[in-house]
Design a protein around this motif. Structure first.
Motif, PDB file in Angstrom:
ATOM      1  N   ASN A  25      -3.535  43.944   7.760  1.00  0.00           N
ATOM      2  CA  ASN A  25      -2.554  44.604   7.569  1.00  0.00           C
ATOM      3  C   ASN A  25      -2.187  46.033   7.372  1.00  0.00           C
ATOM      4  O   ASN A  25      -0.712  46.230   7.430  1.00  0.00           O
ATOM      5  CB  ASN A  25      -2.866  45.052   5.769  1.00  0.00           C
ATOM      6  N   ALA A  28      -0.156  44.993  10.058  1.00  0.00           N
ATOM      7  CA  ALA A  28       1.308  44.462   9.565  1.00  0.00           C
ATOM      8  C   ALA A  28       2.653  45.569   8.917  1.00  0.00           C
ATOM      9  O   ALA A  28       3.783  46.217   9.182  1.00  0.00           O
ATOM     10  CB  ALA A  28       1.484  43.516   8.566  1.00  0.00           C
ATOM     11  N   THR A  31       3.930  47.108  12.367  1.00  0.00           N
ATOM     12  CA  THR A  31       4.857  46.189  12.557  1.00  0.00           C
ATOM     13  C   THR A  31       6.354  46.223  11.505  1.00  0.00           C
ATOM     14  O   THR A  31       7.719  45.948  12.579  1.00  0.00           O
ATOM     15  CB  THR A  31       4.760  44.947  13.522  1.00  0.00           C
ATOM     16  N   MET A  32       6.183  46.244  10.671  1.00  0.00           N
ATOM     17  CA  MET A  32       6.849  46.436   9.996  1.00  0.00           C
ATOM     18  C   MET A  32       8.294  47.793   9.464  1.00  0.00           C
ATOM     19  O   MET A  32       8.693  47.768   9.240  1.00  0.00           O
ATOM     20  CB  MET A  32       6.659  46.535   8.178  1.00  0.00           C
ATOM     21  N   LEU A  65       0.972  44.540   1.672  1.00  0.00           N
ATOM     22  CA  LEU A  65       0.287  44.983   1.921  1.00  0.00           C
ATOM     23  C   LEU A  65      -0.307  45.839   1.237  1.00  0.00           C
ATOM     24  O   LEU A  65      -1.468  46.330   1.645  1.00  0.00           O
ATOM     25  CB  LEU A  65       1.210  45.759   3.460  1.00  0.00           C
ATOM     26  N   THR A  84      -1.192  39.045   1.237  1.00  0.00           N
ATOM     27  CA  THR A  84      -0.801  38.697   1.897  1.00  0.00           C
ATOM     28  C   THR A  84      -0.306  38.331   3.097  1.00  0.00           C
ATOM     29  O   THR A  84       0.438  38.016   3.823  1.00  0.00           O
ATOM     30  CB  THR A  84      -2.386  39.755   3.571  1.00  0.00           C
ATOM     31  N   THR A  88       3.763  37.912   4.818  1.00  0.00           N
ATOM     32  CA  THR A  88       3.522  37.201   6.155  1.00  0.00           C
ATOM     33  C   THR A  88       4.723  35.946   6.319  1.00  0.00           C
ATOM     34  O   THR A  88       5.401  35.531   6.908  1.00  0.00           O
ATOM     35  CB  THR A  88       2.105  37.539   7.122  1.00  0.00           C
ATOM     36  N   THR A 140       3.715  38.819  15.503  1.00  0.00           N
ATOM     37  CA  THR A 140       2.244  39.431  14.924  1.00  0.00           C
ATOM     38  C   THR A 140       2.683  38.983  13.590  1.00  0.00           C
ATOM     39  O   THR A 140       1.378  38.574  13.618  1.00  0.00           O
ATOM     40  CB  THR A 140       3.060  40.936  14.830  1.00  0.00           C
ATOM     41  N   TYR A 141       3.638  38.818  12.887  1.00  0.00           N
ATOM     42  CA  TYR A 141       3.662  38.495  11.218  1.00  0.00           C
ATOM     43  C   TYR A 141       3.182  36.681  11.459  1.00  0.00           C
ATOM     44  O   TYR A 141       2.695  36.362  10.713  1.00  0.00           O
ATOM     45  CB  TYR A 141       4.503  38.220  10.402  1.00  0.00           C
ATOM     46  N   LEU A 144      -0.960  37.135  12.428  1.00  0.00           N
ATOM     47  CA  LEU A 144      -1.299  37.465  10.641  1.00  0.00           C
ATOM     48  C   LEU A 144      -1.684  36.356   9.911  1.00  0.00           C
ATOM     49  O   LEU A 144      -2.109  36.256   8.672  1.00  0.00           O
ATOM     50  CB  LEU A 144      -0.884  38.663  10.007  1.00  0.00           C
ATOM     51  N   THR A 148      -5.123  35.430   8.195  1.00  0.00           N
ATOM     52  CA  THR A 148      -4.977  35.491   7.170  1.00  0.00           C
ATOM     53  C   THR A 148      -5.586  34.112   6.605  1.00  0.00           C
ATOM     54  O   THR A 148      -6.406  34.688   5.729  1.00  0.00           O
ATOM     55  CB  THR A 148      -3.905  35.994   6.658  1.00  0.00           C
TER      56      THR A 148
END
Length: 160
Positions: A25, A28, A31-32, A65, A84, A88, A140-141, A144, A148
């Motif tokens: 997270n 996440a 990157t967000m 997140l 998550t 994502t 990345t997402y 993830l 997850t």
């Protein structure tokens, strides 16, 4: 004694999953934040004032997140993985429609909600920095989301 050994093993496994969820997270969120910062850069470069609804949309993606981190650190891994995975997965779908296709092509009134980002990146003519931020977030997402889901399956198997 068998229950004690299994219980310690389960607790150890769950603690490892909790740490992973926190790390995932944080990745996440970072990157967000990079991607959203690029939106601010785009708006500044184009002398565009971001509408309040766009700011709310961008900020709302962070809430689950942070909630997931809280749940993971408080032993609520199923809640953490659900939050998550939802974010994502939702962001990946949104990125596809908003940045690649442009929601204005799907439904014009929805394109207005997203302001200048209702059009596709190609139509906007964004620079390489924006594409790198976009692709970085998407890759990345994607990773993830898969990680997850694997953790959620492992937690479910461990606790049953």
């Amino acid at each position: 004694m068998g229950n004690t050994v299994r219980s310690a093993s389960v607790k150890s496994s769950l603690a490892g999953f909790e740490r992973k969820m926190v790390i995932f997270n944080v990745i996440a969120i970072v990157t967000m934040a990079i991607h959203d910062s690029d939106h601010l850069r785009q708006a500044s470069n184009m002398n565009y004032t971001m509408p309040i609804q766009v700011a709310v949309i961008l900020l709302s993606a962070f809430l689950p997140l942070f909630a997931s981190i809280w749940w993971a650190t408080h032993g609520r891994l199923l809640w953490a993985t659900a939050a998550t995975a939802a974010v994502t997965g939702g962001v990946l779908v949104s990125l596809s429609f908003v940045h690649l296709i442009g929601v204005e092509r799907i439904w014009k009134p929805l394109g207005d909600v997203f302001g200048m980002w209702g059009t596709s990146y190609w139509d906007m003519g964004v620079d390489g920095v924006s594409w790198v931020a976009f692709v970085g977030l998407a890759v990345t997402y994607s990773w993830l989301l898969v990680a997850t889901i694997r953790i959620r399956r492992a937690v479910t198997a461990t606790t049953t």
